[in-house]
Design a protein around this motif. Structure first.
Motif, PDB file in Angstrom:
ATOM      1  N   ILE A  18       0.837  -1.205   0.000  1.00  0.00           N
ATOM      2  CA  ILE A  18       0.000   0.000   0.000  1.00  0.00           C
ATOM      3  C   ILE A  18       0.866   1.246   0.000  1.00  0.00           C
ATOM      4  N   VAL A  19       1.899   1.245   0.829  1.00  0.00           N
ATOM      5  CA  VAL A  19       2.808   2.403   0.866  1.00  0.00           C
ATOM      6  C   VAL A  19       3.520   2.550  -0.466  1.00  0.00           C
ATOM      7  N   GLN A  20       3.956   1.437  -1.034  1.00  0.00           N
ATOM      8  CA  GLN A  20       4.644   1.466  -2.323  1.00  0.00           C
ATOM      9  C   GLN A  20       3.728   1.990  -3.423  1.00  0.00           C
ATOM     10  N   ALA A  21       2.466   1.568  -3.374  1.00  0.00           N
ATOM     11  CA  ALA A  21       1.517   2.017  -4.391  1.00  0.00           C
ATOM     12  C   ALA A  21       1.317   3.516  -4.342  1.00  0.00           C
ATOM     13  N   ALA A  22       1.333   4.072  -3.138  1.00  0.00           N
ATOM     14  CA  ALA A  22       1.106   5.513  -2.994  1.00  0.00           C
ATOM     15  C   ALA A  22       2.337   6.328  -3.358  1.00  0.00           C
ATOM     16  N   ASP A  23       3.527   5.782  -3.097  1.00  0.00           N
ATOM     17  CA  ASP A  23       4.750   6.578  -3.212  1.00  0.00           C
ATOM     18  C   ASP A  23       5.535   6.341  -4.488  1.00  0.00           C
ATOM     19  N   ASP A  24       5.461   5.128  -5.032  1.00  0.00           N
ATOM     20  CA  ASP A  24       6.306   4.798  -6.182  1.00  0.00           C
ATOM     21  C   ASP A  24       5.528   4.957  -7.480  1.00  0.00           C
ATOM     22  N   LYS A  25       5.869   5.957  -8.261  1.00  0.00           N
ATOM     23  CA  LYS A  25       5.182   6.220  -9.518  1.00  0.00           C
ATOM     24  C   LYS A  25       6.201   6.327 -10.649  1.00  0.00           C
ATOM     25  N   GLY A  26       5.827   5.789 -11.772  1.00  0.00           N
ATOM     26  CA  GLY A  26       6.679   5.919 -12.935  1.00  0.00           C
ATOM     27  C   GLY A  26       6.470   7.256 -13.622  1.00  0.00           C
ATOM     28  N   GLY A  27       7.102   7.407 -14.791  1.00  0.00           N
ATOM     29  CA  GLY A  27       7.005   8.666 -15.489  1.00  0.00           C
ATOM     30  C   GLY A  27       5.603   8.988 -15.946  1.00  0.00           C
ATOM     31  N   ASN A  28       4.763   7.964 -16.111  1.00  0.00           N
ATOM     32  CA  ASN A  28       3.387   8.199 -16.539  1.00  0.00           C
ATOM     33  C   ASN A  28       2.439   8.370 -15.363  1.00  0.00           C
ATOM     34  N   GLY A  29       3.019   8.451 -14.153  1.00  0.00           N
ATOM     35  CA  GLY A  29       2.188   8.653 -12.974  1.00  0.00           C
ATOM     36  C   GLY A  29       1.571   7.389 -12.436  1.00  0.00           C
ATOM     37  N   GLN A  30       1.871   6.228 -13.075  1.00  0.00           N
ATOM     38  CA  GLN A  30       1.313   4.968 -12.611  1.00  0.00           C
ATOM     39  C   GLN A  30       2.278   4.311 -11.623  1.00  0.00           C
ATOM     40  N   PRO A  31       1.753   3.472 -10.708  1.00  0.00           N
ATOM     41  CA  PRO A  31       2.631   2.766  -9.778  1.00  0.00           C
ATOM     42  C   PRO A  31       3.624   1.906 -10.536  1.00  0.00           C
ATOM     43  N   LEU A  32       4.828   1.838 -10.001  1.00  0.00           N
ATOM     44  CA  LEU A  32       5.826   0.979 -10.605  1.00  0.00           C
ATOM     45  C   LEU A  32       5.446  -0.479 -10.399  1.00  0.00           C
TER      46      LEU A  32
END
Length: 798
Positions: free
Chosen positions: A292-306
């Motif tokens: 959950i924390v990763q989903a909120a904080d980790d975003k790729g260049g397109n703004g999507q979760p990594l």
């Protein structure tokens, strides 16, 4: 959540162990974590994390789905099979007269009471309750004295037709009378009772408590009347749902939600339930919290979760070299190998895409975190074998680096990482004091000296002394002691291991299997408070649930611990102290010196080895749960085993099924070392007495232990509990409990390690819900945040 290791689950208790391993999860540090009042003795405190919002900012309407372990088998919190799900549901349906605040202190609830206080102390204690005149049951009847009388008669233990789990406190009441009107209740006690605020919570209507049939069977799947912001809508065991609906008769703040659905979801299925939108609130383990924390904080260049799950990108996700190898295999001349490689790549790609999609959905949730009102301990079974000698127990305790264990669990979460210093209170509670000094901290030299004094030596592991049994004179004298009659106080001792052990209530459990110990000739000495040369650390020679409402609740709650344990992180331990010493220049294994200090030269054949006596190696049976959710608990057990190995104590780790962990091993005494947890309480004189009561022999030869599964107790500790529960001055009662705690530490039957973390996933749109810590939820205030108006557009530069 489900857990292995909390033998208590009650109307005012929480769940069990949320054990984490190494730092795969790093959450932001909690704001406001500090020692309370700066006094230095209150420990590290974590505040509640509940997305606070004023009621006028919470929208009316909607449904919240809340994950629970299972649909409860009973809605009667005073029955033996009541559990944490029972508690969660009844908290929203029934009066709790003194709910706990964020610091674990009971506070009068004005929705139910205008006042409640002790109005007479002599010749009898009298408590006068004045009920809020607006307080009614869902059927419209006023809450009154008749409800108090019915509950007292059902729970005071005088009528065996009522199947009650326990009667602590209610048995001290002499009579209950109606006052000036039905909203005034006068309770007279036959014996003073300091914990009177614990009574009548939850309060059931007389329709439930007025007859054995209604009490035993009528309140298992329904309640004839409730009194809270919600009332019972339906119980659907087939769908695994309990639905509560807003009660129109509630006189307090109107519930914001239309309905509240408690949905049974297994701990291992909660991440999936969150991504599918089946639940809005769920206790989660570290793995789910990390995602959950990763989903909120980790975003790729397109703004999507990594996509950082089971593969990333088009390859296997294991790095450039592996990706190139995968591509070559997928396009090579070997058609069979190429086909397999292409299939594997496609499978990885699909898994990565599914993982990324789930991560996108998990962005709708936040992780709320605090410390749970419960603690994890290392239990040392003092009934027989080497641990019957308090010197061996104290040596085990002095070998532990509790800070290392605490850091392992709490530091990765950014939670206060301070070892717990009390068995009877948690950090932030008024009764908390760090009494661990009564036993002492980690000290390898002292631990080895204690073992040597008890007769455990490296020479004893390989040969028997000629013409005499191993052991000190102190031990030989102790082995001759018999269990004395009442009146000899703390000198009472058991001369041989009973054939079976009772678990309280006068009933004996089945005999525990005989265990092989390193020294079976060491006889059990339970409660020997005055062995020469020993000290309890508080200036004297030393002297070892069921918290309300039921002892049987404990076993049910303990059986649930494993499922909640975090299923993430590595379990690789740091190098053992043995290896570390072997690598130090000039160092020698087993040296009595601080870490890194060169040891005295030793004979060429000198080496580290196990301790023993009479040719028997000192080895302790360490029982741990074997379930798939218990890896982190076993990792902590491995760390403890390594610490003990560094002083010559061997451990034989035995992994048993989660279902049998408590009943077949902890409760029956079939273990030497074990890890399990106790929920905390605001009423230790009542709730914790059975946990530390001195075991007593029964007429059939069994040992009655109540909930003291370590079998270590003393007369003095019992006396301090009895004085505290009858002391109406709160300050004096707390002092007595602190004295009792110091002696519990000195007896070394259980070693508190850390307060457990509490991780709760909540929909980001929700308010007034999350990690409550000690505090009770205000169910009427939980709801969805109102949409906030957009601010004025930013001025654009011309």
């Amino acid at each position: 959540m489900s857990h292995v290791g909390v033998p208590r689950g009650t109307a005012r208790k929480r769940r069990s162990l949320a054990l984490l391993t190494t730092g795969v999860l790093t959450l932001p540090v909690l704001a406001g974590c500090s020692s309370d009042d700066g006094g230095g003795s209150t420990g590290a405190v974590a505040p509640q994390d509940i997305a606070v919002a004023a009621r006028n900012l919470v929208a009316a309407g909607g449904t919240v789905n809340w994950a629970i372990d299972a649909v409860p088998t009973t809605l009667n919190a005073f029955q033996a099979d009541a559990n944490s799900s029972t508690t969660r549901i009844t908290d929203a349906l029934l009066p709790t007269l003194f709910p706990l605040d964020a610091k674990g202190t009971p506070r009068l609830d004005p929705d139910y009471l205008k006042s409640a206080k002790v109005v007479e102390r002599e010749p009898r204690q009298v408590v006068l309750y004045r009920i809020n005149p607006q307080a009614v049951w869902s059927d419209g009847r006023d809450i009154g004295a008749s409800d108090f009388v019915a509950q007292w008669r059902a729970l005071n233990g005088k009528d065996s037709a009522f199947w009650t789990a326990r009667n602590a406190g209610y048995e001290r009441i002499e009579k209950i009378e109606r006052g000036a009107d039905d909203q005034e209740v006068r309770v007279t006690f036959a014996k003073p009772y300091a914990d009177w605020r614990s009574l009548f919570s939850p309060l059931y209507p007389k329709e439930v408590t007025g007859s054995p049939d209604a009490f035993n069977d009528g309140a298992r799947t329904t309640l004839k009347a409730t009194s809270g912001p919600f009332r019972l809508g339906s119980v659907d065991t087939a769908k695994g749902e309990v639905t509560l609906v807003r009660d129109p008769r509630w006189w307090g703040g109107r519930a914001k939600l239309d309905s509240l659905v408690f949905r049974a979801v297994k701990p291992q299925d909660r991440t999936e339930a969150l991504t599918e939108g089946k639940v809005d609130v769920a206790d989660v383990d570290a793995a789910a919290a990390h995602r959950i924390v990763q989903a909120a904080d980790d975003k790729g260049g397109n703004g999507q979760p990594l996509a950082q799950g089971p593969g990333s990108g088009s390859g296997s996700g294991t790095g450039p070299a592996a990706a190139l190898r995968s591509w070559a295999e997928a396009h090579g001349s070997d058609e069979e190998a190429a086909a397999a490689a292409q299939a594997a790549r496609e499978k990885n790609r699909a898994a990565a895409e599914a993982y990324a999609a789930e991560q996108g959905k998990l962005r709708a949730y936040a992780v709320r975190k605090s410390l749970e009102p419960a603690y994890t301990q290392l239990a040392l079974n003092g009934e027989s074998g080497p641990l019957a000698d308090d010197r061996v127990r104290r040596a085990v305790a002095r070998a532990l680096n509790r800070q290392e264990l605490v850091d392992t669990v709490l530091k990765p979460l950014g939670l206060p990482a301070t070892p717990l210093g009390s068995h009877l209170a948690l950090a932030g509670q008024p009764a908390y004091k760090d009494n661990s000094g009564a036993l002492g901290g980690q000290d390898t030299e002292e631990a080895q000296a204690l073992l040597a004094d008890a007769g455990w030596t490296r020479e004893g592991a390989v040969k028997k002394p000629d013409g005499a049994k191993a052991g000190s004179e102190v031990e030989k004298k102790g082995a001759k002691k018999k269990d004395s009659t009442a009146g000899k106080g703390d000198k009472a001792a058991s001369s041989e291991r009973p054939g079976k052990t009772g678990s309280g209530g006068g009933k004996a459990d089945n005999a525990a299997p005989e265990r092989e110990h390193a020294a079976d000739d060491v006889q059990a000495v339970v409660g020997d408070d005055n062995k020469p040369g020993d000290s309890d650390g508080v200036g004297n020679a030393p002297q070892v649930l069921a918290p309300a409402p039921a002892a049987e609740f404990h076993s049910a709650a303990l059986l649930r611990q494993a499922g909640y344990l975090a299923r993430t992180g590595t379990t690789e331990d740091a190098p053992s102290e043995v290896a570390a010493q072997e690598q130090r220049p000039g160092g020698a294994v087993g040296a009595y010196a601080p870490a890194g200090t060169a040891a005295p030269a030793q004979a060429p054949d000198a080496r580290r080895g196990p301790l023993g006596k009479n040719g028997k190696v000192l080895s302790l049976r360490f029982v741990l749960p074997a379930g798939p959710g218990s890896e982190p608990l076993r990792a902590v057990g491995d760390k403890i085993a390594a610490m003990l190995d560094s002083i010559g104590i061997g451990t034989a780790i035995t992994k048993v099924s989660d279902d049998s962990y408590f009943q077949d091993h902890i409760a029956s005494g079939d273990y030497d070392l074990a890890l399990y947890s106790w929920p905390a309480t605001a009423y230790p004189a009542t709730d914790d007495r059975p946990i530390f009561a001195k075991p007593v022999p029964a007429t059939d030869g069994s040992l009655l232990v109540e909930q003291n599964y370590t079998r270590v107790g003393t007369d003095h500790i019992d006396q301090l509990f009895e004085q505290a529960v009858s002391e109406l001055d709160e300050g004096t009662a707390r002092d007595l409990m602190k004295q009792a705690d110091a002696r519990i530490w000195a007896a070394a039957g259980s070693i508190p390690l850390y307060q457990r973390p509490q991780l709760v996933a909540t929909d980001r749109k929700l308010a007034n819900v999350g990690a409550f810590g000690f505090g009770a939820p205000h169910y009427q205030d939980i709801g969805f945040k109102k949409p906030q108006p957009a601010g004025p557009p930013a001025n654009k530069k011309k």
